[in-house]
Design an enzyme around this catalytic site. Sequence first.
Site, mmCIF file in Angstrom:
data_model
loop_
_atom_site.group_PDB
_atom_site.id
_atom_site.type_symbol
_atom_site.label_atom_id
_atom_site.label_comp_id
_atom_site.label_asym_id
_atom_site.label_seq_id
_atom_site.Cartn_x
_atom_site.Cartn_y
_atom_site.Cartn_z
ATOM 1 N N GLY A 44 0.912 -5.067 0.820
ATOM 2 C CA GLY A 44 -0.298 -5.201 0.004
ATOM 3 C C GLY A 44 -0.019 -5.817 -1.364
ATOM 4 O O GLY A 44 -0.919 -6.395 -1.972
ATOM 5 N N GLU A 84 -0.108 -9.408 -0.642
ATOM 6 C CA GLU A 84 -1.515 -9.749 -0.362
ATOM 7 C C GLU A 84 -2.349 -9.768 -1.642
ATOM 8 O O GLU A 84 -3.236 -10.602 -1.801
ATOM 9 C CB GLU A 84 -2.102 -8.737 0.640
ATOM 10 C CG GLU A 84 -1.500 -8.897 2.026
ATOM 11 C CD GLU A 84 -1.832 -7.745 2.945
ATOM 12 O OE1 GLU A 84 -1.499 -6.585 2.598
ATOM 13 O OE2 GLU A 84 -2.439 -7.983 3.993
ATOM 14 N N ALA A 118 0.854 -1.178 0.000
ATOM 15 C CA ALA A 118 0.000 0.000 0.000
ATOM 16 C C ALA A 118 0.895 1.234 0.000
ATOM 17 O O ALA A 118 2.052 1.166 0.444
ATOM 18 C CB ALA A 118 -0.883 -0.012 1.240
ATOM 19 N N GLU A 159 5.124 -5.025 6.980
ATOM 20 C CA GLU A 159 4.387 -3.959 7.667
ATOM 21 C C GLU A 159 4.884 -3.708 9.083
ATOM 22 O O GLU A 159 4.856 -2.594 9.588
ATOM 23 C CB GLU A 159 2.880 -4.296 7.710
ATOM 24 C CG GLU A 159 2.158 -4.179 6.366
ATOM 25 C CD GLU A 159 2.182 -5.454 5.539
ATOM 26 O OE1 GLU A 159 3.007 -6.349 5.819
ATOM 27 O OE2 GLU A 159 1.364 -5.549 4.597
HETATM 28 N N1 CAA Z 1 4.601 3.346 -0.630
HETATM 29 C C1 CAA Z 1 4.974 4.510 -1.173
HETATM 30 N N2 CAA Z 1 6.116 4.680 -1.872
HETATM 31 C C2 CAA Z 1 6.899 3.610 -2.038
HETATM 32 C C3 CAA Z 1 6.571 2.343 -1.518
HETATM 33 C C4 CAA Z 1 5.349 2.228 -0.781
HETATM 34 N N3 CAA Z 1 4.915 1.073 -0.283
HETATM 35 N N4 CAA Z 1 7.551 1.473 -1.832
HETATM 36 C C5 CAA Z 1 8.465 2.168 -2.541
HETATM 37 N N5 CAA Z 1 8.072 3.451 -2.674
HETATM 38 C C6 CAA Z 1 8.766 4.529 -3.367
HETATM 39 C C7 CAA Z 1 9.979 5.004 -2.555
HETATM 40 O O1 CAA Z 1 9.598 5.896 -1.533
HETATM 41 C C8 CAA Z 1 10.824 5.645 -3.631
HETATM 42 O O2 CAA Z 1 10.284 6.910 -3.921
HETATM 43 P P1 CAA Z 1 11.274 8.213 -4.036
HETATM 44 O O3 CAA Z 1 12.117 7.901 -5.252
HETATM 45 O O4 CAA Z 1 10.322 9.338 -4.250
HETATM 46 O O5 CAA Z 1 12.065 8.264 -2.790
HETATM 47 C C9 CAA Z 1 10.554 4.758 -4.860
HETATM 48 O O6 CAA Z 1 9.327 4.066 -4.586
HETATM 49 C C10 CAA Z 1 11.627 3.732 -5.082
HETATM 50 O O7 CAA Z 1 11.781 2.977 -3.897
HETATM 51 P P2 CAA Z 1 13.200 2.741 -3.182
HETATM 52 O O8 CAA Z 1 14.141 3.884 -3.451
HETATM 53 O O9 CAA Z 1 12.951 2.414 -1.751
HETATM 54 O O10 CAA Z 1 13.721 1.448 -3.999
HETATM 55 P P3 CAA Z 1 14.675 0.301 -3.498
HETATM 56 O O11 CAA Z 1 14.978 -0.524 -4.714
HETATM 57 O O12 CAA Z 1 15.807 0.825 -2.697
HETATM 58 O O13 CAA Z 1 13.764 -0.590 -2.485
HETATM 59 C C11 CAA Z 1 11.750 -1.727 -1.767
HETATM 60 C C12 CAA Z 1 12.622 -1.266 -2.959
HETATM 61 C C13 CAA Z 1 12.484 -2.837 -0.998
HETATM 62 C C14 CAA Z 1 10.466 -2.276 -2.364
HETATM 63 C C15 CAA Z 1 11.480 -0.524 -0.815
HETATM 64 O O14 CAA Z 1 10.972 0.551 -1.589
HETATM 65 C C16 CAA Z 1 10.504 -0.801 0.291
HETATM 66 O O15 CAA Z 1 10.856 -1.405 1.295
HETATM 67 N N6 CAA Z 1 9.220 -0.353 0.119
HETATM 68 C C17 CAA Z 1 8.215 -0.417 1.171
HETATM 69 C C18 CAA Z 1 7.699 -1.836 1.393
HETATM 70 C C19 CAA Z 1 6.666 -1.857 2.499
HETATM 71 O O16 CAA Z 1 6.925 -1.571 3.636
HETATM 72 N N7 CAA Z 1 5.419 -2.260 2.142
HETATM 73 C C20 CAA Z 1 4.313 -2.360 3.056
HETATM 74 C C21 CAA Z 1 3.404 -1.190 2.881
HETATM 75 S S1 CAA Z 1 2.080 -1.148 4.069
HETATM 76 C C22 CAA Z 1 0.899 -2.197 3.442
HETATM 77 O O17 CAA Z 1 1.048 -2.771 2.377
HETATM 78 C C23 CAA Z 1 -0.345 -2.358 4.300
HETATM 79 C C24 CAA Z 1 -1.343 -3.357 3.815
HETATM 80 O O18 CAA Z 1 -1.338 -4.489 4.246
HETATM 81 C C25 CAA Z 1 -2.410 -2.990 2.871
#
Ligand code: CAA
Length: 257
Positions: free
Chosen positions: A108, A111, A65, A131
């Site tokens: 998500g 999921e 998400a 998460e």
């Molecule tokens: N939400 C918003 N933006 C996100 C995102 C997310 N879930 N995942 C990545 N992005 C964005 C980053 O902020 C970044 O944006 P900027 O360039 O503006 O800074 C861009 O995408 C590229 O991401 P990274 O620079 O982090 O890329 P990376 O290759 O270094 O890492 C990754 C990739 C491992 C996927 C890392 O981005 C990450 O850990 N993302 C978050 C994963 C996460 O925690 N997901 C759970 C979300 S909560 C949820 O899903 C609740 C639910 O159950 C519904």
Amino acid sequence: MEYTSVLTEVRGRVGIVKLNRPQAMNAFNMTLVAEVFDALEAFDKDENIGAMIVTGSEKAFAAGADIKEMAEASPFEMISQGRVEKWDRIRGIKKIVVAAVSGWALGGGCEFALSCDMIVASESAKFGQPEITIGVIPGAGGTQRLARLIGKNLTMEMVINNRTLTAAEALQFGIANRVVPVEGYLDAAVAFAEEIASRAPLATRMAKDAVNAAFETTLTEGLKTEKRNFYMLFSTEDQKEGMKAFIEKRKPNWKGK
Ligand code: CAA
């Protein structure tokens, strides 16, 4: 509906919905969630489509998400927006949906893939529920679908220890149906979906309904659903055609009736 965050494509009888927010690793904001379900529901109604694929990019199926969109939200805002309830629309889709997963399928994103009916994973696919690392838990079915699929202990490890599963592990633990090379992973998923799309449409629908019942009810109730669906198919032209074609040693010609 004009889409800004998904791309759609039709190959043969397979409808493809591609998540397309590369700047955010295909994180699901409200727009993306609305568009992906709108596109899937349109394909579900289209008689020329026999099966669907949801995919992302080679690097990211979806990173969950959209954290930026919900970081400052209150519980009441989250509830009134129906943040995670909106994802339940996947349960209304009657045709088979295959997730073609390459790269990150996190939160998500994981999921969403688990909510699809089957998963074709590229060798680079990584499944995780991180998460806990941002102070919450999965909200779109992760704890429930994973526990049913891979058991309690491994689910605990994914949800609490942030254990990520590789594609090979996803195959081993029954999350992925196939693991294929990264190059051409979508073509492999389309071939997989084409085979599904070539089946008798009503039987496919009844089969999906019956298998899903196994996760919702007792064995007795599930067996009733299976029998009802089995008997109902004897009212279809395709059942007559399928059995006749077998006896006449030819390929059946399905009508979806
Ligand atoms: N939400 C918003 N933006 C996100 C995102 C997310 N879930 N995942 C990545 N992005 C964005 C980053 O902020 C970044 O944006 P900027 O360039 O503006 O800074 C861009 O995408 C590229 O991401 P990274 O620079 O982090 O890329 P990376 O290759 O270094 O890492 C990754 C990739 C491992 C996927 C890392 O981005 C990450 O850990 N993302 C978050 C994963 C996460 O925690 N997901 C759970 C979300 S909560 C949820 O899903 C609740 C639910 O159950 C519904």
